[in-house]
Each structure stands twice: as C-alpha cells, then as structure tokens.
Design a protein around this motif. Sequence first.
Motif, PDB file in Angstrom:
ATOM      1  N   ILE A   1      -0.213   9.358  16.593  1.00 33.17           N
ATOM      2  CA  ILE A   1      -0.116   9.037  18.020  1.00 33.17           C
ATOM      3  C   ILE A   1      -1.486   8.901  18.645  1.00 33.17           C
ATOM      4  O   ILE A   1      -1.648   8.216  19.649  1.00 33.17           O
ATOM      5  N   ASP A   2      -2.477   9.567  18.015  1.00 31.78           N
ATOM      6  CA  ASP A   2      -3.804   9.548  18.643  1.00 31.78           C
ATOM      7  C   ASP A   2      -4.578   8.287  18.322  1.00 31.78           C
ATOM      8  O   ASP A   2      -5.603   8.015  18.930  1.00 31.78           O
ATOM      9  N   TRP A   3      -4.113   7.502  17.342  1.00 29.93           N
ATOM     10  CA  TRP A   3      -4.881   6.327  16.974  1.00 29.93           C
ATOM     11  C   TRP A   3      -4.728   5.258  18.041  1.00 29.93           C
ATOM     12  O   TRP A   3      -3.828   5.284  18.873  1.00 29.93           O
ATOM     13  N   PHE A   4      -5.603   4.275  18.021  1.00 34.11           N
ATOM     14  CA  PHE A   4      -5.664   3.331  19.136  1.00 34.11           C
ATOM     15  C   PHE A   4      -4.581   2.265  19.100  1.00 34.11           C
ATOM     16  O   PHE A   4      -4.484   1.471  20.025  1.00 34.11           O
ATOM     17  N   TRP A   5      -3.770   2.193  18.043  1.00 34.35           N
ATOM     18  CA  TRP A   5      -2.792   1.112  17.994  1.00 34.35           C
ATOM     19  C   TRP A   5      -1.757   1.251  19.102  1.00 34.35           C
ATOM     20  O   TRP A   5      -1.171   0.273  19.532  1.00 34.35           O
ATOM     21  N   LEU A   6      -1.551   2.475  19.581  1.00 34.79           N
ATOM     22  CA  LEU A   6      -0.480   2.681  20.560  1.00 34.79           C
ATOM     23  C   LEU A   6      -0.901   2.273  21.980  1.00 34.79           C
ATOM     24  O   LEU A   6      -0.226   1.465  22.605  1.00 34.79           O
ATOM     25  N   PRO A   7      -2.020   2.818  22.501  1.00 33.28           N
ATOM     26  CA  PRO A   7      -2.369   2.373  23.855  1.00 33.28           C
ATOM     27  C   PRO A   7      -2.867   0.940  23.894  1.00 33.28           C
ATOM     28  O   PRO A   7      -2.744   0.270  24.898  1.00 33.28           O
ATOM     29  N   LEU A   8      -3.412   0.467  22.795  1.00 38.69           N
ATOM     30  CA  LEU A   8      -3.968  -0.882  22.780  1.00 38.69           C
ATOM     31  C   LEU A   8      -3.069  -1.818  22.015  1.00 38.69           C
ATOM     32  O   LEU A   8      -3.550  -2.732  21.352  1.00 38.69           O
ATOM     33  N   PHE A   9      -1.755  -1.587  22.072  1.00 33.53           N
ATOM     34  CA  PHE A   9      -0.874  -2.324  21.164  1.00 33.53           C
ATOM     35  C   PHE A   9      -1.003  -3.847  21.245  1.00 33.53           C
ATOM     36  O   PHE A   9      -1.123  -4.504  20.214  1.00 33.53           O
ATOM     37  N   PRO A  10      -0.983  -4.483  22.427  1.00 31.89           N
ATOM     38  CA  PRO A  10      -1.152  -5.943  22.439  1.00 31.89           C
ATOM     39  C   PRO A  10      -2.481  -6.358  21.833  1.00 31.89           C
ATOM     40  O   PRO A  10      -2.566  -7.374  21.132  1.00 31.89           O
ATOM     41  N   LEU A  11      -3.529  -5.585  22.119  1.00 30.02           N
ATOM     42  CA  LEU A  11      -4.832  -5.945  21.559  1.00 30.02           C
ATOM     43  C   LEU A  11      -4.827  -5.806  20.046  1.00 30.02           C
ATOM     44  O   LEU A  11      -5.443  -6.604  19.341  1.00 30.02           O
ATOM     45  N   PHE A  12      -4.112  -4.820  19.541  1.00 31.71           N
ATOM     46  CA  PHE A  12      -4.019  -4.629  18.098  1.00 31.71           C
ATOM     47  C   PHE A  12      -3.365  -5.835  17.449  1.00 31.71           C
ATOM     48  O   PHE A  12      -3.903  -6.438  16.518  1.00 31.71           O
ATOM     49  N   VAL A  13      -2.213  -6.235  17.998  1.00 30.82           N
ATOM     50  CA  VAL A  13      -1.506  -7.375  17.426  1.00 30.82           C
ATOM     51  C   VAL A  13      -2.354  -8.635  17.536  1.00 30.82           C
ATOM     52  O   VAL A  13      -2.492  -9.406  16.580  1.00 30.82           O
ATOM     53  N   ILE A  14      -2.948  -8.832  18.722  1.00 30.09           N
ATOM     54  CA  ILE A  14      -3.731 -10.057  18.907  1.00 30.09           C
ATOM     55  C   ILE A  14      -4.972 -10.042  18.032  1.00 30.09           C
ATOM     56  O   ILE A  14      -5.361 -11.086  17.494  1.00 30.09           O
ATOM     57  N   TYR A  15      -5.579  -8.879  17.852  1.00 33.02           N
ATOM     58  CA  TYR A  15      -6.766  -8.845  16.996  1.00 33.02           C
ATOM     59  C   TYR A  15      -6.419  -9.241  15.580  1.00 33.02           C
ATOM     60  O   TYR A  15      -7.106 -10.049  14.948  1.00 33.02           O
ATOM     61  N   PHE A  16      -5.323  -8.701  15.073  1.00 35.70           N
ATOM     62  CA  PHE A  16      -4.998  -9.025  13.684  1.00 35.70           C
ATOM     63  C   PHE A  16      -4.618 -10.484  13.525  1.00 35.70           C
ATOM     64  O   PHE A  16      -5.062 -11.171  12.595  1.00 35.70           O
ATOM     65  N   ILE A  17      -3.803 -11.004  14.456  1.00 36.60           N
ATOM     66  CA  ILE A  17      -3.406 -12.401  14.323  1.00 36.60           C
ATOM     67  C   ILE A  17      -4.618 -13.324  14.500  1.00 36.60           C
ATOM     68  O   ILE A  17      -4.756 -14.341  13.810  1.00 36.60           O
ATOM     69  N   SER A  18      -5.514 -12.983  15.429  1.00 35.75           N
ATOM     70  CA  SER A  18      -6.738 -13.779  15.563  1.00 35.75           C
ATOM     71  C   SER A  18      -7.565 -13.697  14.294  1.00 35.75           C
ATOM     72  O   SER A  18      -8.206 -14.670  13.901  1.00 35.75           O
ATOM     73  N   GLY A  19      -7.558 -12.558  13.654  1.00 31.91           N
ATOM     74  CA  GLY A  19      -8.270 -12.435  12.391  1.00 31.91           C
ATOM     75  C   GLY A  19      -7.692 -13.371  11.346  1.00 31.91           C
ATOM     76  O   GLY A  19      -8.418 -14.011  10.589  1.00 31.91           O
ATOM     77  N   VAL A  20      -6.355 -13.464  11.303  1.00 27.63           N
ATOM     78  CA  VAL A  20      -5.725 -14.399  10.368  1.00 27.63           C
ATOM     79  C   VAL A  20      -6.142 -15.827  10.695  1.00 27.63           C
ATOM     80  O   VAL A  20      -6.429 -16.633   9.809  1.00 27.63           O
ATOM     81  N   ALA A  21      -6.232 -16.154  11.984  1.00 31.23           N
ATOM     82  CA  ALA A  21      -6.627 -17.512  12.376  1.00 31.23           C
ATOM     83  C   ALA A  21      -8.103 -17.758  12.088  1.00 31.23           C
ATOM     84  O   ALA A  21      -8.484 -18.867  11.728  1.00 31.23           O
TER      85      ALA A  21
END
Lengths: 361, 118, 393
Positions: free
Chosen positions: A200-220
């Motif tokens: 719960i303490d990791w950043f994927w939860l509060p920054l969830f949209p940024l997490f998803v967008i970062y990974f997908i942008s990385g794929v792009a």
Amino acid sequence: MPETPLTLWASLPEPLVTVLVILFKITLILVPLLLSVAYLTLAERKIIGWIQVRMGPNRVGFFGVAKGWAQPIADLVKMLMKEFIWPRKANRFLFVLAPIIALTAAVGAWAVIPFDDGLVLADVNAGLLYILAITSLGVYGIIIAGWASNSKYALLGAMRSAAQIIAYEIAMGFALVGVLLAAGSLNLREIVLAQQGGVIDWFWLPLFPLFVIYFISGVAETNRAPFDVAEGESEIVAGFHVEYSGMGFAVFFLAEYAAMILIAALTALMFLGGWYSPFPDTATETPMIGVLLGPGIHWLVLKTAFFLFLYLWFRATFPRYRYDQIMRLGWKVFIPVTIVWLLVVAVAVMGEVPPWFNHPL
Amino acid sequence: MLTSYLPVLIFILVGFGLGVVLISINNILAPHRPDEEKLSPYECGFEAFEDSRMKFDVRYYLVAILFIIFDLEIAFLFPWAVVLKQIGMIGFWAMVIFLGILVVGFIYEWKKGALEWE
Amino acid sequence: MSYHFQPDRSQYPQKKADGTLDIDLASGKYLKLWQGPQHPGITGNMSVELTVCGDEVVEGKTHVGYLHRGFEKLMERRTFIQCFPIVCRVCVPEPDFNEYCYAAAVEELAGIESPERANWIRTLILEMGRINSYLMYLGGQAGSFGMGVIGQWTTYARDLMLDRFEELTGARIYHMFILPGGVRDGLPEGFEKRMEETLLEIESTLGDVYDVMFCNAVFKKRAVGVGFIDPELIDPYGVTGPNARAAGVASDVRKDQPYLVYPELDFEPVIGQDSDIYARADVRRRDTLVSIDLVRQMLAKMPRTGPLMAKIPNVLHWKIPRGETYIRGECSRGEYGYYLVTDGSGYPRRVNVRGPSYTHAVALLERLIVNLDIADVAGLMVSLHTYPPEIER
C-alpha cells in the motif's frame, strides 16, 4: 621485497585505481545487462511462441543439452559474421554513428539505477533528470539512421518514429514529475526509500493514472507493439533500419531491448517500490527463508521481469495502432490526464495526505 | 559534487566503445562483396522512383516545436516538484498560474487543429 | 467563430478534364509507393501502385499477372479427363470448387447425372473447404493489422481439418476427388466420430478468436468504419459473397440458385449491416459457424449406401457433343463459376473460370482505396478476401 599483486596494486597512482575500480563495477553491471538483453530475445520468442500454440526456438543447444538456450549466442555470432552493407550514396560516417548513438543512450542510463540500498554505480543527486536526458538522446539515433540511409522508406519511417517518441516523452516527463512530487527528491535511491513499507505504501496507488500512463508511454517509446507502426511489416516495411544489415541491425535491436529493460526497471523502481518486498518487515524474522522474503535485489529483478512479461504479452495480443491513432492517444489523452493528476498529487502533497505524503522530508 | 559523475562519464564512454567495438568486429570478420543490387535502396523489388532526399511534411516540424515547448515546461516543473513542501502555498499557486498559461496554449493548439492527423 | 477543424481540401488533387487525377509527381507533394508482389501484407502475388499524399492514398492501380500459369489454354489441349488434375490447382487455398464446377459442367454437357450419395459427399467436401478458407482468412485479417496470434491458432485448427481431408480423399490440399460422374470414394470408417472431434476443436478455436480478435479494442479501432463498401456498388461491380452480405444484400448462390443437396439443408445466409472491415470479418466468422452446422447436418442425413460414380464412357475416347454451359457455386469468397464450351471433339473448346477475386481485388479495390490511410491498405485488401491465383489463372 618481492612484488606481490597487493603491493603492485597499492603502488598505482590514485586516479588510476579509481578508474579501474569504476571499470570493474561497470563490468558487473554491463555483463548481466547484455546477457539479459540476449536472453530477453529468447524469452520473447519462447513466450510469444507458447501463446501462439507453438514452441519457440528449441533446437540450438549447448553440446546437445539445453536445446534452444544457445539461440541468442548463435544469433549474435551470425550477426557478427553477416556482411555490413554500406548503401550507395549513404553518408558513411552518420550511417555507422546512428546505431552507436542509440546503444549509448539506452545503456548509459544504467549508471544511476540502484539495484539495492547502496548498490548503485553513481549515486548522483539528479539521477532522474539524468535518465530523462539520456533516454531523450535515443531519438538522435533514429533520425540519423533514417537520413543517412538514403532511402525513402527509411526516412519516412524515421520521422514517424521520432515524432511518436517525442510525443510520448512528454507524457513520461509529466509522470516523472508526479513521482518527484510524491518522493521529494531526484535521487533514485531516495525515491525508492520514500516507498518504504508494504504494497500500500508504494507509489502505484496514489499515482495510479501516472503509473499506467508511464508504462504505456514506455511501450510507445521503445517502438513496441501495439505502437510499432515504424516496424510494421505490412506498411512501411521495417522503417528506419531497413537499410542496415549485420551488426548495425543487431545494435539497434540491442538498443531497443536494453531500453525495454530500462523502462521496466524504472517502473519497478518508481512505482512498485524497487527492492522492497510485499511481505511485511516481520517476515524477515522467519528462519531460513527470511532473507528471501525481506527486501533485496531479487524483488527488483522479479518486478522488472513482470513488466517485461507485460511487454511480451502486449506484443502477442494486440494488433498495431494506426499512426494517427497513436499520436491522438499521446497528445490528446495522455497529456491532459497527466496534467490533471499532477495537480491532484500536488494538492495531496501540500495537504500531507497519509499514508504516502505525511512522512518528513 | 562533480566527482560523483565520473562513473557516469566512464559508463557512457564504455557504452559508446561497446558499439564501436561490435561494429568494428563485424566489419573485420564479415565478407565484403558489394554489388549493384545490394547497394540500391529497398523498394519492394522495384527501381526507386526518385531520389530519397524529398521534401517532408510540415506536420513533423510542428510536432517537434510543440515537443520543445512541453519539454521546457517539464524542465521547469522538476525543481518545483522537489521543493514544493518548502515553498508552500505561494509556490504552489505560482506554478498553477504557469501551468494554466501553458494549458491555455494547449487548448488553443488543440482547437486550431495542430494536433490533428498526427 | 467556429472551432471545428476542417481538413484542408486544397491539398487533394483536382480532376483533369478527362476525369483522371491531376497529380504532379515532381511537386514533392505526392509519393509513388509500390505495395508490390514481395510484401508481407498481401494475400498472394499481386501488387498495388499507390500514389500517396502524406499519409493518405490518393490513387491506386493494381497490377496482376504474377501468377498467370496459362490454365485455360492448357485445358484446351487436354482431354476432359486430363483436365481434371489441373483444375484444382487454379485456386490454391480452396481447390474443391474448381473440381465441382468443372465436373458439373462436363456432366451437364455430356448428359450424365451424378448419383445421390456422390452429391452428398461433394457438398460435404465443399463445406469443409469453406471452413478451411474462412479460417485462413481470419488469420490473414488479424495479421494484416499486426496480430500474429490469430493466424497461428487458425492454422492449427485448419491443420486438423486438413487431416480429415487426408483421410477422406488421400491428399491435404489438392484432393482431385470430385470427378465428372461422381466422387472417387466413400467415407472411411469412423469418419463421423473424428469429424465431430475436429469440429468441436474448431469451434473452441473460433471462440478464442472471437474473444481475442473481435473483442479487442485495438482491432475494433482499426477495423470499424474503415473500408466501407456502398451497397450501391454491389451490382455495378459484381460484388458477391460475404463482401455483399456484409453490406446488407442477401446474395448467396446456395439460396438463390440451389445446387447439389442444399435444398435439403437447413440454414440461413448470414447478413451484416455495417459493411466495414469489422462487419465483413464478423460475417465470415458467423458463416464458418453455419458451415460447421451444415457439416453436422450432412453427416447425420447422408445416405450410407448407393453408387458413388455414374456410368461414364471410356474416358480415353470421351467425346462430348457441342454445347456451352455455365455452372456457378458459392465459394467462401463469392460466386465462383466455370463456363465450358465443347465442340464435339475430345477436348474442351474453351474453359473460362469466373473467380470472384477479379472484381474484388482489381476493380473494387481501386475504387475503395481512395482516401484511405496507407496503413489500412493491407487490411482492406485482406478484408475483400481475394486469392490472386484465381485472378489470372
């Protein structure tokens, strides 16, 4: 007194010792990295093969055992022995410089990646800024390759690929700003330390949209499916590296896979807690397997492997987006979402919302 | 402070050297048999129609300009994000005004169609 | 003040007085690209010469002829029975229709009637071939958009069906099974049981294909709304088969002019509404399920006893009286026909194969390709489901 290696070592001048130690550490990072890149190609072929109801390479082995596992080595030797074709009227210096730039940009970022608390080559205080800067240099490799090849297809493919990369770099940059807001430091080690604790303490939860967008942008960014329009065989065949053969092509390939591993590792570090384990700290007390359950470099490796598996899974499952759809996604969807979420995170940081943002600076 | 960047410099040089070494080995070990067909540019098996140094679309130039603007915005956001807690409300609202100006510019270019077809 | 963006039509080429497009290649605005015979995004050997402005195709010209093997001339120099091994090689991926149409044309001119049981087996083979062809199409359609998984799965399913062909006819691709006069052999022992297993496996694969391909968000974004065939083009261009059915026109030779045992089978032609790439793929998928159902019906209703071949004269000296006929059938791509002219000698005077791919791949494609994004050209070509071997025989 006879010269033993130890006294020889002590008699070397100070700067030379520093450089030799650094070179040794670089070898410790580069050799596993290059092996990972080579075996990532094998993993890709195997995993995508199994998804497609077939087995990947299973013939080339070491003296008759481990069939299929010597495939990357066989491919490397083959690439080394293939003729490096210099196209007529190609700009020779730029032609050979382009893959080297691409490789340097992909490999250079690994200098500041922390593998464990204290296990980092260069603990610079502007680590994240350095990584953003050096991955941006990879675009030069693509543009120079397209221009120097003297081929219509290569130039078209290079420009489209470069435009796609820089569009998604903006989304990645905004996502990184979000991570900075949450962590309060540009130093990658401190970013991971700010995620101390359980899942719960990791950043994927509060920054969830940024997490998803970062990974997908990385794929792009790495031109991987479903954003691999530059390599789409049914359209502009092979894109910017159409005129490369032998090691030139292999170096581009290496650079792409090294960038993939880099993005996967960065996502694990910035959003998934790096080397922290999902089990609570008390797990380290258990005898024998406590070392495995506690934090350590193996958790970083596992998380990176998970994201690499996602990369391969995407490639197997999705068809290719069309170019204008890719650009629409990068400019009109990702950037607004990241800007809005940045403001949300900034407000949360100002308000010191627990449990992520109420730790002292 | 700069000494902590020495490993980074050496790493970059090693990476560069790795690329140079790999390509040099290839050029030494591999055969060199150029012939007319191999050296001509690829075009699905036909003669290339024109010289490849052609004019390219102005949309790529537009995308590059927009990228520079947004990248500079990100560069300004980096230090702000790091010291947000120390600069308090004033710093927060200053950056909101800055972002607001840039968002207005973004909406303008969206409506003008600079982001269309690409 | 309107914020709505209008594309800049001043960029598109104007029409000259004679109707052709005013394209000045030297201006640098247009680029000529060949999506040539060596290209991974084409269903066979034909090439399209595209004139491209930016990302959009302004004009396309198809070039066919890479696969001309001279079949029709070959058949004029061979006796009727010597033509029989040749006809199945005209259309490579779905060879059974050639055999059936040729055999039926010869029978009609020679006044022979093939027995009941042979007709059932003929229909069974035609439907099995149809399933194979549709499976191959689904793989190619996904592959043209960059999704290689579907092709691998459907090739696996198709392989099972090819095993059934092998045990029925002795060969996997070129069966040479449907002779003028009947068929060569009956169903082997246990065929129904193995066929049922194969059909179950194919249905399971089709279910997976539906989940992964038709429900895939990226595939829908690529395929919906692209490659629209106006229903008014159906008659002037002679569009038949799933291309026409996906536009809402119920054109199915099996229903309009039933042949073989189709009057005794219970099925409805599959119609779609949207007429874009997605609708055509969906129509073909549902058609495969209909074919699977037909195969099951046939295996249940087929007579197990009876003659397989009618009495035909000595084939070495077989002279067929003067006449001409046109036999049509509904193959997986559209209406397939053989036009046979005989003149009383032992050789056919003229054989003309009417394959649906000529109108689809040459005339219709040049019409549809205008103003299409260059990335969608391959997808459009595959969605018309053309097989170049039958374009130029």
